[in-house]
Design an enzyme around this catalytic site. Structure first.
Site, PDB file in Angstrom:
ATOM      1  N   ARG A  66      -4.635   1.733  17.453  1.00  0.00           N
ATOM      2  CA  ARG A  66      -5.330   1.186  16.284  1.00  0.00           C
ATOM      3  C   ARG A  66      -5.074   2.121  15.090  1.00  0.00           C
ATOM      4  NH1 ARG A  66      -7.643  -2.024  13.430  1.00  0.00           N
ATOM      5  NH2 ARG A  66      -9.407  -3.372  13.949  1.00  0.00           N
ATOM      6  N   LYS A  67      -5.596   1.794  13.933  1.00  0.00           N
ATOM      7  CA  LYS A  67      -5.407   2.663  12.772  1.00  0.00           C
ATOM      8  C   LYS A  67      -6.140   3.989  12.965  1.00  0.00           C
ATOM      9  CE  LYS A  67      -9.232   0.991   9.874  1.00  0.00           C
ATOM     10  NZ  LYS A  67      -9.577   0.389   8.579  1.00  0.00           N
ATOM     11  N   ARG A  74       0.847  -1.196   0.000  1.00  0.00           N
ATOM     12  CA  ARG A  74       0.000   0.000   0.000  1.00  0.00           C
ATOM     13  C   ARG A  74       0.880   1.243   0.000  1.00  0.00           C
ATOM     14  NH1 ARG A  74      -3.555  -0.320   4.801  1.00  0.00           N
ATOM     15  NH2 ARG A  74      -4.881  -1.625   3.479  1.00  0.00           N
ATOM     16  N   GLY A 100     -16.218  -7.103   1.344  1.00  0.00           N
ATOM     17  CA  GLY A 100     -16.154  -8.545   1.514  1.00  0.00           C
ATOM     18  C   GLY A 100     -16.354  -9.050   2.916  1.00  0.00           C
ATOM     19  N   CYS A 134     -14.073  -2.133   4.324  1.00  0.00           N
ATOM     20  CA  CYS A 134     -13.159  -1.331   3.504  1.00  0.00           C
ATOM     21  C   CYS A 134     -13.886  -0.733   2.309  1.00  0.00           C
ATOM     22  CB  CYS A 134     -11.988  -2.189   3.027  1.00  0.00           C
ATOM     23  SG  CYS A 134     -10.929  -2.773   4.367  1.00  0.00           S
ATOM     24  N   GLY A 135     -14.966  -1.370   1.871  1.00  0.00           N
ATOM     25  CA  GLY A 135     -15.781  -0.843   0.782  1.00  0.00           C
ATOM     26  C   GLY A 135     -16.787   0.201   1.217  1.00  0.00           C
TER      27      GLY A 135
END
Length: 611
Positions: A268-269, A154, A526, A531-532
């Site tokens: 965390r992110k 990424r 998914g 993430c979508g």
């Protein structure tokens, strides 16, 4: 259109009822940092401390921590970055992947620590290689390392801006991996490239550096790509050019691509964006920190929103911090918020360690005071009464041809179906950017690409280029133009279902059955990590396991409806659970007809004949 002084945000999760929160009235006073009495002083003791250049969790706070925190304590992932990637070179030098993966420390490196340099091991869902032509095209190291040693890499791409040279270099990387090599435009306005094997990584990293790119700190417990207006600097209606701010933020976050170890041990992110237009292309409400342009005392700056995120257990929209900063304090306040989160965020259940959980625990005022005490002057001004984003603004579509603020120039927005590109596509996009524009490309959070700075005299020729005629249209069908899909289980081990090919196939079939008069945004993801971003779509599909008419387990989706982006943003709600994928087309058709004014094709044909 009137200028609104504030925006209301729906803080609902998919499982809760809407609860709207409007920012409190602003004043010009500043808050001197001091914790409210309701929070015990002991809770505000930092959980981490600096040791030899790294921030480490204190021993007294290690009870009940999650497995990722234990891996970070055992060896800081940023040690792989030291001394010209010495850690990476030592890990892979002369050793087969199976040997690395077979040891406890090596497996932790492969599955966890490498994410700090943007490498994600794809342990699951690897296809069996059979094409001998593809084998010959692949690099020697790729063939030797085999199927179970492939990685996604990424990239950082502040504001989604990239160059033709950078695009060509990425194309050259994925081309060496044959059928396993491809790239995706992500929902955070950056690139992900696929097929990478570890022996190639040092050379790839050096190549990235040579073209001004980095993958550093793009995964795991780090700050993700800084998002901005994809039309920054070229939009006649923009409020502020977001590129300089995102470049500054990215430079701080990665210490100019050398690695900023003061913020690489977050709980965390963490996501950040800078808003630049009334269209809110940046999706500010799903970011941990969002900068909203606002005037105060005759000076341009930003109001702040905090805490937006998606997760399997909870989704929350960003809420006002009741704070304003000048443009000069964009980086200092980001630093202060990150350090407050780093110092005070819990490290237990990873489903409850995003920053909003900390804000919930402390309360917004205590959290605000902790941010203020970490500012250079230990003060933080209250929010501005002059928010510059117009609330009653119809969000514009950037696909197609549009005039720029620069006389004689236009930009063209290209639809990249579900964000997937191959090496030849990237080379061709780079060529088009050079021939017709200024050698620049812009990526968007809807997985599309914009070519800016095109002389109006060249537009007709560009629009007749084979790539635009055959693959990346500037005027796609209405249902296709809002289609977004995550990686899916073709490459991602967490995905429950295949998404990209299925999203295309399902949408094509829906288009055959109904016609619509406006874009309907449909997002596929998914798994529950989203993430979508299905919760912000008009119609969203989240992968799950379902049962068919015979009770047999099959791939399915939970269907969400009603998400919105823009000034009236809110999250969609669960409409129907566990629909088998093979049965989803009639469900979509029904939603489109009943909620979005779609007309069945057979009825449309009858009406046309009657006229």
């Amino acid at each position: 259109m009137a200028v609104s002084s504030s925006l209301s945000f729906n803080l609902s999760s998919p499982c809760s009822k809407p609860n709207r929160l409007t920012p409190r009235s602003s004043s010009s006073s500043q808050l001197q940092a001091s914790p409210p009495a309701s929070v015990e002083a002991a809770r505000l003791e930092p959980w981490v401390e600096e040791r030899n250049g790294y921030w480490v969790l204190k021993e007294k706070f290690r009870q009940g921590i999650n497995s990722t925190e234990k891996i970070k304590i055992e060896k800081d992932p940023m040690k792989l970055v030291d001394d010209d990637w010495k850690g990476i070179k030592e890990m892979i030098g002369g050793v087969r992947f199976e040997e690395i993966d077979g040891s406890k420390g090596g497996r932790d490196d492969v599955d966890v620590r490498l994410k700090w340099i943007g490498l994600f091991h794809r342990r699951k869902h690897q296809r069996i290689e059979s094409n001998t032509k593809v084998k010959r095209q692949q690099s020697t190291s790729s063939r030797l390392w085999g199927r179970n040693g492939r990685f996604m890499m990424r990239l950082k791409l502040p504001n989604g801006v990239t160059t033709s040279d950078q695009t060509r270099y990425l194309a050259s990387v994925i081309r060496r991996y044959g059928e396993e090599g491809c790239a995706d435009v992500t929902t955070r306005q950056n690139w992900q490239i696929r097929g990478v094997v570890l022996p190639d990584v040092p050379d790839i990293l050096k190549g990235l550096e040579n073209v001004g790119l980095t993958s550093l700190q793009s995964g795991m417990d780090n700050v993700r790509n800084s998002v901005g207006n994809p039309l920054a600097g070229i939009d006649p209606d923009e409020i502020v050019d977001t590129r300089p701010y995102n470049n500054l933020l990215s430079s701080y976050i990665t210490a100019n691509s050398r690695g900023n170890t003061t913020i690489t041990n977050l709980p965390r992110k963490w996501n950040v964006c800078v808003v630049g237009s009334h269209d809110l292309y940046e999706h500010l409400h799903i970011n941990d920190l969002a900068y909203m342009p606002a005037m105060k005392n005759g000076k341009l700056g930003f109001d702040l929103l905090v805490g937006g995120f998606f997760s399997p257990k909870r989704c929350a929209e960003a809420i006002p911090l009741d704070a304003w900063v000048s443009g000069d304090d964009v980086v200092p306040v980001c630093k202060a918020i990150l350090e407050a989160y780093r110092d005070l965020g819990t490290r237990g259940n990873r489903q409850k360690t995003r920053m909003m959980w900390l804000i919930d625990e402390l309360g917004i005022e205590t959290f605000r005071s902790e941010v203020a005490k970490r500012m250079p002057d230990q003060t933080l001004e209250r929010a501005s009464p002059n928010n510059l984003v117009q609330k009653q603004w119809e969000r514009r579509d950037y696909l197609g041809v549009h005039l720029q603020k620069q006389e004689g120039l236009s930009y063209v927005g290209l639809h990249i179906p579900v964000g997937r590109v191959q090496a030849d596509d990237m080379d061709e996009l780079a060529r088009l950017a050079d021939k017709y524009g200024s050698g620049e490309l812009r990526l968007t959070v809807e997985q599309n690409i914009i070519i800016p700075n095109i002389a109006n005299s060249k537009l007709e020729t560009l629009l007749n280029e084979p790539l635009l005629k055959s693959k990346f249209s500037s005027e796609p069908p209405l249902l296709m133009r809002g289609l977004v899909a995550c990686t899916g289980n073709q490459f991602c081990g967490q995905a429950i279902i295949e998404t990209k090919a299925r999203a295309m196939k399902v949408t094509e079939e829906v288009q055959r059955q109904v016609s619509v008069t406006r874009t309907v945004r449909m997002h596929w993801t998914g798994c529950p990590n989203s993430c979508g971003q299905v919760q912000i779509a008009d119609i969203g599909f989240m992968g799950c396991m379902a049962r068919d008419e015979n009770g047999k387990p099959v791939e399915g989706v939970d269907v969400y409806v009603g998400g919105r982006v823009g000034s009236d943003s809110h999250l969609g709600e669960l409409y129907r659970k566990a629909v088998p994928c093979k049965d989803v087309v009639p469900v979509i058709v029904g939603i489109l007809v009943n909620w979005f004014g779609a007309v069945p094709r057979e009825r449309e044909e009858v009406d046309e004949y009657a006229m």
